[in-house]
Design an enzyme around this catalytic site. Structure first.
Site, PDB file in Angstrom:
ATOM      1  N   LYS A  84       9.924 -10.467   2.452  1.00 60.27           N
ATOM      2  CA  LYS A  84      10.803 -10.011   1.373  1.00 60.27           C
ATOM      3  C   LYS A  84      11.515 -11.184   0.692  1.00 60.27           C
ATOM      4  O   LYS A  84      11.730 -11.153  -0.510  1.00 60.27           O
ATOM      5  CB  LYS A  84      11.816  -8.982   1.893  1.00 60.27           C
ATOM      6  N   LYS A  94       0.332  -4.155   2.975  1.00 58.37           N
ATOM      7  CA  LYS A  94       0.884  -2.874   3.436  1.00 58.37           C
ATOM      8  C   LYS A  94       1.366  -2.042   2.253  1.00 58.37           C
ATOM      9  O   LYS A  94       1.955  -2.563   1.321  1.00 58.37           O
ATOM     10  CB  LYS A  94       2.068  -3.166   4.366  1.00 58.37           C
ATOM     11  N   LYS A 138       7.282   1.199  -0.162  1.00 52.03           N
ATOM     12  CA  LYS A 138       7.946   1.929  -1.245  1.00 52.03           C
ATOM     13  C   LYS A 138       8.698   1.024  -2.203  1.00 52.03           C
ATOM     14  O   LYS A 138       8.964   1.406  -3.328  1.00 52.03           O
ATOM     15  CB  LYS A 138       8.846   3.034  -0.689  1.00 52.03           C
TER      16      LYS A 138
HETATM   17  P1  ATP Z   1      10.529  -1.076   2.033  1.00 58.70           P
HETATM   18  O1  ATP Z   1       9.553  -1.728   1.116  1.00 58.70           O
HETATM   19  O2  ATP Z   1      11.814  -0.701   1.382  1.00 58.70           O
HETATM   20  O3  ATP Z   1      10.716  -1.855   3.304  1.00 58.70           O
HETATM   21  P2  ATP Z   1       8.831   0.750   3.506  1.00 58.70           P
HETATM   22  O4  ATP Z   1       7.791   1.595   2.866  1.00 58.70           O
HETATM   23  O5  ATP Z   1       8.388  -0.414   4.324  1.00 58.70           O
HETATM   24  O6  ATP Z   1       9.860   0.323   2.370  1.00 58.70           O
HETATM   25  P3  ATP Z   1      10.853   1.438   5.464  1.00 58.70           P
HETATM   26  O7  ATP Z   1      12.048   2.236   5.110  1.00 58.70           O
HETATM   27  O8  ATP Z   1      10.988  -0.026   5.659  1.00 58.70           O
HETATM   28  O9  ATP Z   1       9.714   1.725   4.380  1.00 58.70           O
HETATM   29  O10 ATP Z   1      10.189   2.044   6.763  1.00 58.70           O
HETATM   30  C1  ATP Z   1      10.295   3.399   7.142  1.00 58.70           C
HETATM   31  C2  ATP Z   1       9.285   3.689   8.236  1.00 58.70           C
HETATM   32  O11 ATP Z   1       7.978   3.804   7.650  1.00 58.70           O
HETATM   33  C3  ATP Z   1       9.191   2.583   9.286  1.00 58.70           C
HETATM   34  O12 ATP Z   1       9.016   3.161  10.550  1.00 58.70           O
HETATM   35  C4  ATP Z   1       7.958   1.832   8.874  1.00 58.70           C
HETATM   36  O13 ATP Z   1       7.357   1.169   9.971  1.00 58.70           O
HETATM   37  C5  ATP Z   1       7.088   2.954   8.344  1.00 58.70           C
HETATM   38  N1  ATP Z   1       6.112   2.443   7.377  1.00 58.70           N
HETATM   39  C6  ATP Z   1       6.403   1.761   6.256  1.00 58.70           C
HETATM   40  N2  ATP Z   1       5.287   1.444   5.592  1.00 58.70           N
HETATM   41  C7  ATP Z   1       4.243   1.933   6.315  1.00 58.70           C
HETATM   42  C8  ATP Z   1       2.819   1.909   6.144  1.00 58.70           C
HETATM   43  N3  ATP Z   1       2.259   1.323   5.094  1.00 58.70           N
HETATM   44  N4  ATP Z   1       2.049   2.544   7.072  1.00 58.70           N
HETATM   45  C9  ATP Z   1       2.627   3.149   8.146  1.00 58.70           C
HETATM   46  N5  ATP Z   1       3.964   3.184   8.369  1.00 58.70           N
HETATM   47  C10 ATP Z   1       4.769   2.589   7.473  1.00 58.70           C
HETATM   48 MG    MG Z   2       9.815  -1.705   5.257  1.00 59.30          MG
END
Ligand code: ATP
Ligand code: MG
Length: 330
Positions: free
Chosen positions: A112, A195, A198
């Site tokens: 990040k 990955k 969001k």
């Molecule tokens: P950000 O970019 O804000 O970090 P994010 O999509 O990574 O968003 P988080 O809020 O960080 O979401 O994570 C929420 C949950 O979703 C965590 O348990 C994380 O491991 C899981 N997660 C996030 N992205 C993935 C993915 N691509 N596949 C499976 N699990 C995921």
């Molecule tokens: Mg994340």
């Protein structure tokens, strides 16, 4: 001790299919295994710049998504991280027991912050794992369902727990992460080496996307120039990702999915994946809309916060006592 299960999601943006497959979809069945604490990690959402109104709306959305996942709120406490002040209080203590060196090695921080100017990187982004460790230990949580990307942070939490317990006695509960066998790391459809996230606005599947848009995104997902539908993450990352999505949603193994699509052309395979994603998310969106309209999340979040505060304050008190903070109210 009975199981305590904890998981959090940041209200940083629109939830993706990755969040759904990696975590959200399974939260209902987790309530059968123990007492669950599910939270909206709104303090963590502040680690990157976000507009107040966006943060508020995302938090409401996320509450509705949790509920649309079908969790039984008599068995799971759903709450906002910022409603339980013990998170911030414990954070002030625990930041002294995790070190710069280990925090600098965290992949999430490196990922990040690499896109930012150093002068714009907040201390909170660097110290993220400290607060996350507090989130976990406050509830004596032993099971932490996460996607693969969060394993490193739970490992660091374990180091912290061992460090504290070695120094002060048996104060904290040692947590363990759990990742799904299939779907712990859903990749981006436009770049299957990255990955799905969001906070990345580029062409991923968001849970609120129109079903036609979802279909289009899957049909135009990046794949390789070959023609066999085979799981090979190195040479066929795009096809492997779509197979993973299909298998995870159908609750079958990758091998079973591979067998099903033997001899399929990419186009027909993608259509089958789009069908299953649209079917699942169509039903999910319907539930989400009902919950949003009924505003039932308000009461759920209030009650969840109350239940969470009770548990968290007990742990906080135990820690304060163990490390020598004077308590005069006893
Ligand atoms: P950000 O970019 O804000 O970090 P994010 O999509 O990574 O968003 P988080 O809020 O960080 O979401 O994570 C929420 C949950 O979703 C965590 O348990 C994380 O491991 C899981 N997660 C996030 N992205 C993935 C993915 N691509 N596949 C499976 N699990 C995921
Ligand atoms: Mg994340």
């Amino acid at each position: 001790m009975a199981n305590r299960i904890l998981t959090g999601i940041k209200p940083t943006g629109q939830l993706t299919l990755g969040n759904y497959i990696g975590v959200l979809k399974h939260l209902k069945e987790e309530t059968e295994r123990g007492e669950c604490f599910y939270f909206i990690a709104d303090l963590h959402a502040l680690t990157l710049p976000i507009e107040p109104e966006v943060l508020r709306q995302n938090s409401i959305d996320l509450a509705c998504f949790y509920l649309a996942a079908g969790i039984d709120t008599s068995k799971a406490h759903l709450f906002l991280q910022s409603s339980v002040s013990a998170h911030a209080e414990l954070n002030a203590i625990m930041q002294n027991y995790l070190y710069m060196g280990e925090l600098s090695r965290m992949t999430q921080f490196k990922d990040k912050s690499s896109k930012m100017k150093e002068s714009a990187i907040g201390l909170g982004l660097f110290a993220y794992p400290v607060l996350m460790a507090c989130d976990i230990v406050l509830y004596d949580a032993n099971i932490i369902p996460v996607g693969e990307d969060q394993i490193q942070h739970v490992e660091l939490t374990r180091d912290l727990v061992n460090r504290i317990n070695n120094r002060y006695g048996d104060v904290l509960t040692l947590p363990k992460y759990e990742v799904r066998k299939v779907g712990a790391r859903i990749m981006s459809l436009s770049d299957p080496t990255k990955k799905m996230s969001k906070s990345d606005p580029k062409g991923d599947i968001f849970l609120k996307d129109d079903l036609n848009v979802i279909r289009k995104k899957i049909m135009s997902a990046v794949t390789d120039s070959g023609s066999e539908v085979k799981f090979d993450e190195e040479n066929k990352p795009g096809i492997s990702n779509l197979l993973t999505i299909y298998a995870a949603l159908k609750d079958i193994s990758i091998e079973e999915a591979e067998k099903l699509f033997e001899g399929y052309r990419y186009g027909d395979f993608k259509k089958a994946v789009a069908d299953v994603v649209c079917e699942e998310l169509g039903a999910f969106q319907e539930k989400y809309r009902q919950i949003l309209e009924s505003k039932q999340y308000v009461k759920v979040l209030q009650e969840g916060a109350e239940a969470a505060q009770k548990v968290a304050n007990v742990t906080l008190k135990r820690v304060k006592k163990a490390i020598g903070l004077l308590e005069v109210n006893e």
